[in-house]
Design an enzyme around this catalytic site. Structure first.
Site, PDB file in Angstrom:
ATOM      1  N   ARG A 126       1.236   1.981  -5.941  1.00 16.77           N
ATOM      2  CA  ARG A 126       1.492   0.945  -4.931  1.00 16.77           C
ATOM      3  C   ARG A 126       0.236   0.167  -4.543  1.00 16.77           C
ATOM      4  O   ARG A 126       0.299  -0.823  -3.811  1.00 16.77           O
ATOM      5  CB  ARG A 126       2.081   1.588  -3.663  1.00 16.77           C
ATOM      6  N   LYS A 177       2.843  -1.778  -8.103  1.00 19.66           N
ATOM      7  CA  LYS A 177       4.212  -1.619  -8.597  1.00 19.66           C
ATOM      8  C   LYS A 177       5.224  -2.357  -7.731  1.00 19.66           C
ATOM      9  O   LYS A 177       6.114  -3.011  -8.250  1.00 19.66           O
ATOM     10  CB  LYS A 177       4.546  -0.121  -8.654  1.00 19.66           C
ATOM     11  N   HIS A 223       8.434 -30.767 -26.329  1.00 20.90           N
ATOM     12  CA  HIS A 223       8.348 -31.722 -25.223  1.00 20.90           C
ATOM     13  C   HIS A 223       7.011 -31.648 -24.493  1.00 20.90           C
ATOM     14  O   HIS A 223       6.931 -31.978 -23.315  1.00 20.90           O
ATOM     15  CB  HIS A 223       9.509 -31.513 -24.250  1.00 20.90           C
ATOM     16  N   GLU A 228       9.926 -12.850 -20.503  1.00 16.66           N
ATOM     17  CA  GLU A 228       9.583 -11.467 -20.166  1.00 16.66           C
ATOM     18  C   GLU A 228       8.469 -10.954 -21.095  1.00 16.66           C
ATOM     19  O   GLU A 228       7.556 -10.244 -20.658  1.00 16.66           O
ATOM     20  CB  GLU A 228      10.837 -10.591 -20.242  1.00 16.66           C
ATOM     21  N   TRP A 231      -3.932  -1.753  -1.344  1.00 20.73           N
ATOM     22  CA  TRP A 231      -3.984  -2.953  -2.168  1.00 20.73           C
ATOM     23  C   TRP A 231      -4.326  -4.059  -1.180  1.00 20.73           C
ATOM     24  O   TRP A 231      -3.513  -4.415  -0.328  1.00 20.73           O
ATOM     25  CB  TRP A 231      -2.628  -3.191  -2.837  1.00 20.73           C
ATOM     26  N   ASN A 275       1.059   0.209   6.379  1.00 17.98           N
ATOM     27  CA  ASN A 275       1.448  -0.629   5.241  1.00 17.98           C
ATOM     28  C   ASN A 275       2.272  -1.776   5.813  1.00 17.98           C
ATOM     29  O   ASN A 275       3.254  -1.541   6.506  1.00 17.98           O
ATOM     30  CB  ASN A 275       2.291   0.205   4.258  1.00 17.98           C
ATOM     31  N   GLY A 276       1.843  -3.011   5.551  1.00 20.82           N
ATOM     32  CA  GLY A 276       2.563  -4.163   6.090  1.00 20.82           C
ATOM     33  C   GLY A 276       1.556  -5.207   6.538  1.00 20.82           C
ATOM     34  O   GLY A 276       0.379  -5.134   6.179  1.00 20.82           O
ATOM     35  N   GLU A 334       0.356  -9.355 -17.967  1.00 21.27           N
ATOM     36  CA  GLU A 334       0.012  -8.447 -16.866  1.00 21.27           C
ATOM     37  C   GLU A 334      -0.818  -7.260 -17.290  1.00 21.27           C
ATOM     38  O   GLU A 334      -1.635  -6.780 -16.521  1.00 21.27           O
ATOM     39  CB  GLU A 334       1.245  -8.013 -16.064  1.00 21.27           C
ATOM     40  N   LYS A 377       4.873  -9.520 -19.875  1.00 26.77           N
ATOM     41  CA  LYS A 377       4.360  -8.188 -20.238  1.00 26.77           C
ATOM     42  C   LYS A 377       2.957  -8.300 -20.814  1.00 26.77           C
ATOM     43  O   LYS A 377       2.059  -7.558 -20.452  1.00 26.77           O
ATOM     44  CB  LYS A 377       5.314  -7.582 -21.264  1.00 26.77           C
ATOM     45  N   CYS A 402       0.874  -1.169   0.000  1.00 26.69           N
ATOM     46  CA  CYS A 402       0.000   0.000   0.000  1.00 26.69           C
ATOM     47  C   CYS A 402       0.908   1.214   0.000  1.00 26.69           C
ATOM     48  O   CYS A 402       2.117   1.095   0.169  1.00 26.69           O
ATOM     49  CB  CYS A 402      -0.843   0.037   1.270  1.00 26.69           C
TER      50      CYS A 402
HETATM   51  O1  M6R Z   1      10.722  -3.736  -7.805  1.00 27.93           O
HETATM   52  P1  M6R Z   1      11.156  -5.097  -8.271  1.00 27.93           P
HETATM   53  O2  M6R Z   1      12.039  -5.028  -9.467  1.00 27.93           O
HETATM   54  O3  M6R Z   1      11.769  -5.905  -7.195  1.00 27.93           O
HETATM   55  O4  M6R Z   1       9.809  -5.803  -8.715  1.00 27.93           O
HETATM   56  C1  M6R Z   1       9.782  -7.141  -9.092  1.00 27.93           C
HETATM   57  C2  M6R Z   1       8.495  -7.518  -9.766  1.00 27.93           C
HETATM   58  O5  M6R Z   1       7.414  -7.376  -8.888  1.00 27.93           O
HETATM   59  C3  M6R Z   1       8.238  -6.652 -10.998  1.00 27.93           C
HETATM   60  O6  M6R Z   1       9.275  -6.762 -11.916  1.00 27.93           O
HETATM   61  C4  M6R Z   1       6.912  -7.086 -11.690  1.00 27.93           C
HETATM   62  O7  M6R Z   1       7.038  -8.372 -12.203  1.00 27.93           O
HETATM   63  C5  M6R Z   1       6.569  -6.065 -12.781  1.00 27.93           C
HETATM   64  N1  M6R Z   1       5.236  -5.593 -12.616  1.00 27.93           N
HETATM   65  C6  M6R Z   1       6.675  -6.615 -14.141  1.00 27.93           C
HETATM   66  O8  M6R Z   1       6.333  -5.689 -15.116  1.00 27.93           O
END
Ligand code: M6R
Length: 590
Positions: free
Chosen positions: A27, A585, A490, A467, A73, A99-100, A474, A471, A2
């Site tokens: 966040r 994020k 396989h 990756e 969140w 937050n936590g 998400e 992308k 959060c």
């Molecule tokens: O802040 P970080 O690089 O540690 O975050 C890791 C992942 O949570 C972050 O890369 C996430 O997978 C992204 N939303 C991908 O676009």
């Protein structure tokens, strides 16, 4: 996971806190709220995105010069108004944002329910009732006595109408920074919350708390109660970084920033890179660890360390490091984390430290937790990334990791002139890729019209495929998988049909590209539709042709292509590109 922020001073507090919450919305964005003190505490909170809430209930309009706020969140308890923060005690004189995760909240709630009226399902609410229970005549004392009974993690802001000149803040394993302003002081989960008003920050470390008034900040240890002398961090980030500058979404802006963010990473002082390369040379075992996109950067780098420097470096999912890695005092563990706050990556680094390993980190956010306990810190200098989907920070991580591999190779006496020269041309090649954006958008329109996708690559582009799939998933909510082209036959190949399309990353002429072509044939032979993203000439109907590089640098060239494809597919589907559902994020929970 959060965002929290607060202000105390002479200005209109709810306005500052609202501005801060908007900056922290990345966040978490399922609900938010603000509590401000005038003569009494007034709270406004609701579910939804911040701007919608502002429109509905004038969130930013509360009287008073002291306020705290929260953007949520959901972890404990669903997305409801009752579960949104701030939470109040029974008398309505104490307000808390948190937050936590409070891990012993069930026992505490059971005990407190005998005397206190709970109105939410959150773990946080036990905090405010416990502070109420402990409050005699001193808020600071009540908070500290409360924290002594709390197990778990927290960044916490507490205000009380009994002491309306101060915010008590505390931190354990969740980020918190104090911003020093003129005429008032700020606090936030990261510097973006107060960057518009303060460039001087005091990052709190674990087990520290502070009493903040409009003209003073006193930081103390939660454990000893002793006053601490803290360094003040001068922040260079500009507020411009948090603006879209004419782009419809931050993600598109950030994709376009890559030629310059790669250049910034190329300009990081050589000494900083060399120090870490020397530590790598000395270490017997080296792990790179991260999550999501950062993990994919580690996986690409694993190839670079082996091919360029001849060194075995193992990339490990940070949530699995403790299960998989053999860590001792001859080990170096390098965390790769944009935010520097990802719970899994911080836990992996903490575990490694406990086992006696040396710790390094490649990180983007200034003053973040990861920077506070690693021996070696490389700031990747990508500037603020607002979109939840990581783009420019990925290619910056790649750039730093490539520089480490090159430096290590030099220490090992290898000749790296050719690759160094080629690396310096990457920003220009990236510009060439971005100049064919319309063609890429065309493919997003014409090719992406089923609901399942396979991304395939080989060698160093296996993580590229992973990756690319991440992308797409998400931000579009379409199903995608990424894997090595060789693995397809396989098992996964049996999924190929009219609802499953394949995207292949084909580097310039190389042994791998020849092998990939036969894997692509295997898909076509089963009537699978294939889009080839190629650096060489291809004899296929669907392709995007890219500038040439050696295979080892091709991940840089493929990145903006899959990022733009995902972006335009998401736009076509009407998704909220920068704030995809259910994501945030930085993932600061386990
Ligand atoms: O802040 P970080 O690089 O540690 O975050 C890791 C992942 O949570 C972050 O890369 C996430 O997978 C992204 N939303 C991908 O676009």
């Amino acid at each position: 996971m959060c965002g929290i922020t607060g202000y105390v001073g002479t200005g209109k507090a709810s306005r500052y806190v609202f501005e801060g919450l908007k900056k922290l919305e990345y966040r978490g964005y399922d609900s938010c709220g603000i509590a401000a003190i005038d003569d009494i505490i007034r709270v406004k909170k609701d579910t939804g995105m911040i701007d919608e809430i502002e429109e509905r209930i004038d969130l930013s309009e509360l009287p008073g010069c002291i306020a705290i706020g929260h953007t949520r969140w959901a972890t404990h308890g669903g997305v409801t108004v009752e579960n949104a923060h701030p939470h109040l005690d029974c008398s309505g004189t104490i307000a808390v944002v948190h937050n936590g995760i409070i891990s012993n909240y069930k026992e505490l709630r059971k005990e407190l329910e005998k005397k206190h009226r709970f109105t939410s399902d959150t773990d946080t609410e036990v905090l405010v009732h416990l502070i109420e229970e402990n409050y005699k005549q001193n808020l600071e004392e009540a908070v500290i006595n409360t924290l002594k009974r709390i197990k778990g993690t927290y960044a916490l802001l507490v205000i009380s109408s009994e002491e309306p000149d101060r915010i008590i803040v505390a931190r354990k394993e969740s980020p918190l920074l104090i911003g020093l302003g003129d005429g008032g002081n700020f606090v936030g989960s990261d510097v973006s919350a107060f960057l518009a008003h303060s460039r001087k920050a005091i990052p709190l470390d674990d087990d520290e708390y502070a009493v903040i008034t409009g003209n003073s900040v006193e930081v103390k240890s939660i454990i000893t109660g002793k006053k601490l002398d803290k360094d003040i961090l001068e922040i260079e980030l500009t507020e411009k970084a948090a603006m879209k500058e004419g782009y419809p979404y931050f993600m598109l802006k950030e994709i376009h920033e890559q030629p310059s963010t790669i250049t910034s990473a190329q300009n990081i002082y050589p000494e900083e890179i060399r120090t870490v390369a020397e530590a790598m040379q000395k270490a017997e075992k080296i792990y790179l660890t991260g999550a999501g996109t950062s993990l994919h950067a580690c996986e690409v780098a694993e190839y670079w360390f082996s091919k360029i420097a001849g060194k075995l470096v193992v990339a490990v999912d940070s949530s699995e490091l403790e299960n998989r890695a053999v860590v001792d005092n001859k080990t170096l563990v390098i965390g790769v984390t944009q935010s520097g706050e990802t719970y899994d990556t911080l836990s992996a680094m903490r575990f490694a430290k406990k086992m006696g390993a040396e710790i390094g980190v490649i990180v983007n956010v200034i003053g973040s937790t990861a920077t506070r306990f690693a021996e070696y810190v490389i700031m990747q200098s990508s500037g603020m990334e607002v979109s939840v989907a990581a783009t420019k920070t990925y290619t910056s991580q790649l750039s730093v990791l490539l520089r480490l591999a090159i430096e290590l190779a030099k220490l090992e006496g290898k000749d790296v002139k050719v690759i160094e020269k080629e690396f310096s041309s990457i920003p220009d090649k990236m510009r060439q890729v971005l100049s064919i954006e319309d063609e890429i958008k065309g493919k997003a329109d014409s090719f992406f019209n089923v609901s399942n996708y396979l991304f395939i690559g080989k060698g160093i582009n296996t993580p590229t495929a992973e990756e690319a799939a991440l992308k797409l998933k998400e931000i579009t909510y379409l199903h995608a998988e990424g894997m090595s082209a060789g693995l397809l036959k396989h098992g996964t190949i049996s999924l190929i049909d009219e609802n499953m399309s394949t995207i292949a990353f084909l580097p310039s002429d190389s042994e791998n590209s020849a092998k990939m072509l036969s894997n692509i044939q295997e898909v076509s032979a089963r009537d699978g539709r294939v889009l080839i993203i190629s650096q060489g000439k291809v004899d296929e109907d669907e392709f995007i042709s890219l500038p040439d590089t050696s295979e080892v640098l091709s991940p840089f060239i493929f990145s903006p292509v899959f990022q733009l494809l995902a972006y335009y597919v998401a736009v076509k589907l009407g998704r909220n590109v920068d704030k995809p559902r259910a994501l945030a994020k930085s993932v600061t929970v386990e």
